[in-house]
Design a protein around this motif. Structure first.
Motif, mmCIF file in Angstrom:
data_model
loop_
_atom_site.group_PDB
_atom_site.id
_atom_site.type_symbol
_atom_site.label_atom_id
_atom_site.label_comp_id
_atom_site.label_asym_id
_atom_site.label_seq_id
_atom_site.Cartn_x
_atom_site.Cartn_y
_atom_site.Cartn_z
ATOM 1 N N GLY A 92 -12.111 1.093 -12.341
ATOM 2 C CA GLY A 92 -11.324 0.491 -11.265
ATOM 3 C C GLY A 92 -10.369 -0.569 -11.783
ATOM 4 N N HIS B 127 -0.460 6.121 -6.924
ATOM 5 C CA HIS B 127 -1.750 5.450 -7.043
ATOM 6 C C HIS B 127 -2.626 5.775 -5.837
ATOM 7 C CE1 HIS B 127 -0.592 3.152 -10.552
ATOM 8 N NE2 HIS B 127 0.527 2.831 -9.955
ATOM 9 N N SER B 128 -3.918 5.853 -6.081
ATOM 10 C CA SER B 128 -4.853 6.154 -5.006
ATOM 11 C C SER B 128 -5.480 4.845 -4.518
ATOM 12 C CB SER B 128 -5.908 7.113 -5.558
ATOM 13 O OG SER B 128 -6.930 7.280 -4.635
ATOM 14 N N VAL B 129 -5.076 4.420 -3.324
ATOM 15 C CA VAL B 129 -5.582 3.154 -2.800
ATOM 16 C C VAL B 129 -5.841 3.301 -1.301
ATOM 17 C CG1 VAL B 129 -3.195 2.288 -2.616
ATOM 18 C CG2 VAL B 129 -5.072 0.676 -2.524
ATOM 19 N N GLU B 130 -7.008 2.799 -0.861
ATOM 20 C CA GLU B 130 -7.393 2.982 0.557
ATOM 21 C C GLU B 130 -6.822 1.898 1.450
ATOM 22 O OE1 GLU B 130 -8.520 6.268 -0.285
ATOM 23 O OE2 GLU B 130 -9.438 4.778 -1.605
ATOM 24 N N GLU C 221 0.837 -1.208 0.000
ATOM 25 C CA GLU C 221 0.000 0.000 0.000
ATOM 26 C C GLU C 221 0.871 1.257 0.000
ATOM 27 O OE1 GLU C 221 -2.970 -0.115 3.135
ATOM 28 O OE2 GLU C 221 -3.112 2.078 3.120
ATOM 29 N N VAL D 201 -13.686 5.339 -6.967
ATOM 30 C CA VAL D 201 -13.821 4.751 -8.290
ATOM 31 C C VAL D 201 -15.306 4.698 -8.662
ATOM 32 C CG1 VAL D 201 -13.838 2.423 -9.250
ATOM 33 C CG2 VAL D 201 -11.699 3.451 -8.526
ATOM 34 N N LEU E 125 -10.375 0.568 -3.429
ATOM 35 C CA LEU E 125 -10.282 1.883 -4.066
ATOM 36 C C LEU E 125 -11.591 2.609 -3.807
ATOM 37 C CD1 LEU E 125 -8.784 1.046 -7.601
ATOM 38 C CD2 LEU E 125 -7.662 1.077 -5.394
#
Lengths: 80, 80
Positions: free
Chosen positions: B54, A30-33, A22, B48, B45
């Motif tokens: 996605g 990159h957009s990642v939760e 992550e 998205v 994500l």
């Protein structure tokens, strides 16, 4: 017959590998939760007569070797 | 939206981890013809709008970091 064992870290487990991935994904823009990293184990059993029998055997293998019940959960699927 | 990246060693790649697991399973008395070990990466994500968008983002992440095209292949799925 082919089976797949999906082994994932339990939600309450730390999963350092997932946090590392992550962090790196974010660093790369990159957009990642959230990210969790587990294992996927494909097993080919030839002398199996039914899906039920095969899944039972694979569950025994998982308990013997493939996952750690303290920190992981697993699912067994028949591979299409 | 949650996505899963399944990363497996290519059929022609050696996969020492899979061979080790296969050997141990046999030693433990299990009957297994072949075993391959890969990774399962779950990504959450939040911003998205569609599955298509996605998956496209996740494919970019895979190319940047999550898999090694020389020895691995990957698939992206939407997590149910």
């Amino acid at each position: 017959m082919k089976f797949v064992v999906k082994v994932m870290p339990r939600p309450e487990a730390l999963d350092p590998q997932g946090r590392a991935v992550e962090g790196m994904l974010k660093k790369l823009g990159h957009s990642v939760e959230q990210c969790r990293v587990g294992k996927m184990i494909e097993l080919n059993l030839e002398n199996v007569k039914s899906e039920t029998e095969g899944k039972e055997l694979v569950r025994k293998m998982a308990g013997d070797l493939l996952y750690n019940p303290l920190i992981e959960t697993f699912e067994v699927e028949v591979k299409a």
